[in-house]
Design an enzyme around this catalytic site. Sequence first.
Site, PDB file in Angstrom:
ATOM      1  N   ALA A  83       0.789  -1.047   0.008  1.00 52.76           N
ATOM      2  CA  ALA A  83       0.015   0.068   0.004  1.00 52.76           C
ATOM      3  C   ALA A  83       0.801   1.306  -0.056  1.00 52.76           C
ATOM      4  O   ALA A  83       2.057   1.147   0.229  1.00 52.76           O
ATOM      5  CB  ALA A  83      -1.189   0.021   1.278  1.00 52.76           C
ATOM      6  N   GLY A  96      -0.101   3.876  -6.226  1.00 57.21           N
ATOM      7  CA  GLY A  96       1.001   4.324  -6.647  1.00 57.21           C
ATOM      8  C   GLY A  96       1.436   3.773  -7.883  1.00 57.21           C
ATOM      9  O   GLY A  96       2.184   4.317  -8.680  1.00 57.21           O
ATOM     10  N   GLY A  97       1.264   2.440  -8.031  1.00 51.29           N
ATOM     11  CA  GLY A  97       1.785   1.761  -9.264  1.00 51.29           C
ATOM     12  C   GLY A  97       0.553   1.800 -10.296  1.00 51.29           C
ATOM     13  O   GLY A  97       0.764   1.085 -11.392  1.00 51.29           O
ATOM     14  N   GLU A 103      -6.672  -4.529  -8.207  1.00 51.19           N
ATOM     15  CA  GLU A 103      -6.048  -4.761  -6.854  1.00 51.19           C
ATOM     16  C   GLU A 103      -7.429  -4.744  -5.998  1.00 51.19           C
ATOM     17  O   GLU A 103      -7.388  -5.568  -4.962  1.00 51.19           O
ATOM     18  CB  GLU A 103      -4.982  -3.736  -6.452  1.00 51.19           C
ATOM     19  CG  GLU A 103      -3.788  -3.780  -6.766  1.00 51.19           C
ATOM     20  CD  GLU A 103      -2.838  -2.852  -6.504  1.00 51.19           C
ATOM     21  OE1 GLU A 103      -1.607  -2.830  -6.555  1.00 51.19           O
ATOM     22  OE2 GLU A 103      -3.137  -1.707  -6.100  1.00 51.19           O
ATOM     23  N   LYS A 121       4.948   4.137   5.785  1.00 53.36           N
ATOM     24  CA  LYS A 121       3.544   4.505   5.259  1.00 53.36           C
ATOM     25  C   LYS A 121       2.384   4.443   6.053  1.00 53.36           C
ATOM     26  O   LYS A 121       1.197   4.553   5.793  1.00 53.36           O
ATOM     27  CB  LYS A 121       3.401   3.388   4.163  1.00 53.36           C
ATOM     28  CG  LYS A 121       4.312   3.401   3.054  1.00 53.36           C
ATOM     29  CD  LYS A 121       4.423   2.010   2.231  1.00 53.36           C
ATOM     30  CE  LYS A 121       5.068   2.223   0.787  1.00 53.36           C
ATOM     31  NZ  LYS A 121       5.086   0.835  -0.099  1.00 53.36           N
TER      32      LYS A 121
HETATM   33  C1  5RP Z   1       0.163  -0.545  -6.845  1.00 55.80           C
HETATM   34  C2  5RP Z   1       0.224  -0.434  -5.361  1.00 55.80           C
HETATM   35  C3  5RP Z   1       1.194  -0.715  -4.334  1.00 55.80           C
HETATM   36  O1  5RP Z   1       0.677  -1.614  -3.501  1.00 55.80           O
HETATM   37  C4  5RP Z   1       1.671   0.538  -3.937  1.00 55.80           C
HETATM   38  O2  5RP Z   1       1.849   1.553  -4.768  1.00 55.80           O
HETATM   39  C5  5RP Z   1       2.843   0.184  -3.034  1.00 55.80           C
HETATM   40  O3  5RP Z   1       4.027  -0.037  -3.744  1.00 55.80           O
HETATM   41  P1  5RP Z   1       5.410  -0.017  -3.269  1.00 55.80           P
HETATM   42  O4  5RP Z   1       5.334  -1.620  -2.715  1.00 55.80           O
HETATM   43  O5  5RP Z   1       6.368  -0.052  -4.515  1.00 55.80           O
HETATM   44  O6  5RP Z   1       5.939   1.128  -2.382  1.00 55.80           O
HETATM   45  O7  5RP Z   1      -1.116   0.017  -4.706  1.00 55.80           O
HETATM   46  O8  5RP Z   1      -1.058  -0.013  -7.550  1.00 55.80           O
END
Ligand code: 5RP
Length: 217
Positions: A83, A96-97, A103, A121
């Site tokens: 997350a 974020g991704g 998801e 986080k």
């Molecule tokens: C992707 C997500 C990821 O879980 C989130 O961005 C966290 O990524 P990371 O482990 O690279 O910090 O929601 O859509």
Amino acid sequence: MHQNDKKFQVAQNVIEMIESGTLLGVGSGSTVNIFIELLVQIKSKIDACVSSSEMTTKLLKSKGFNVIELREAGKIPLYVDGADEANAHRQLIKGGGGALTREKILADSSDKFTCIIDDSKYVKMLGKFPLPIEVISIAQSKIALEMIKLGGRPVLRENFITDNGNVILDVHDLKIEQPIDMEKKINNIPGVVTNGLFSIRPADKLLISDGNKVIDI
Ligand code: 5RP
């Protein structure tokens, strides 16, 4: 401890809990990528995986995992994902991704959703991380105006198309005091595919690595 070491520590913690014959839902992002690397050690325990993104599917297949579609799996006994932010109620900001929609579908299809993060986080109030919203592109300006009315500052994610062929607005400066109300309100705007608040269906288990230990919330 470096952030990547924390990600490793929390991912390792989940690996130790996985039982034989597991049908596993797998999220996306750098924490999950570390989790997948570790998962190779217990590959024989994993019957099949359901993946939340094209990137995760590619990585899982490259490691020799059997990746099946959600429609074949039905219910997912365990879903593991990272997350971008999490609060004490295990409500999350994700996306974020850019894989938030798939998801959210996987989280909603799972009996148990375990979220793994490092302590950077963990927040009191969600919203410091810009809230990602996947939108159908023709509705992008209309939705941006709605987000300004809600007090946010929407920014179109440059050069990014989701696995579903849509665009993402990252909304800065939102005060998310009532995550469930906000999640519903944004999802009700025509043209929104989904937003990155995971509060109606939060995680069941939130594991946080602080560098020394893994905290279970
Ligand atoms: C992707 C997500 C990821 O879980 C989130 O961005 C966290 O990524 P990371 O482990 O690279 O910090 O929601 O859509």
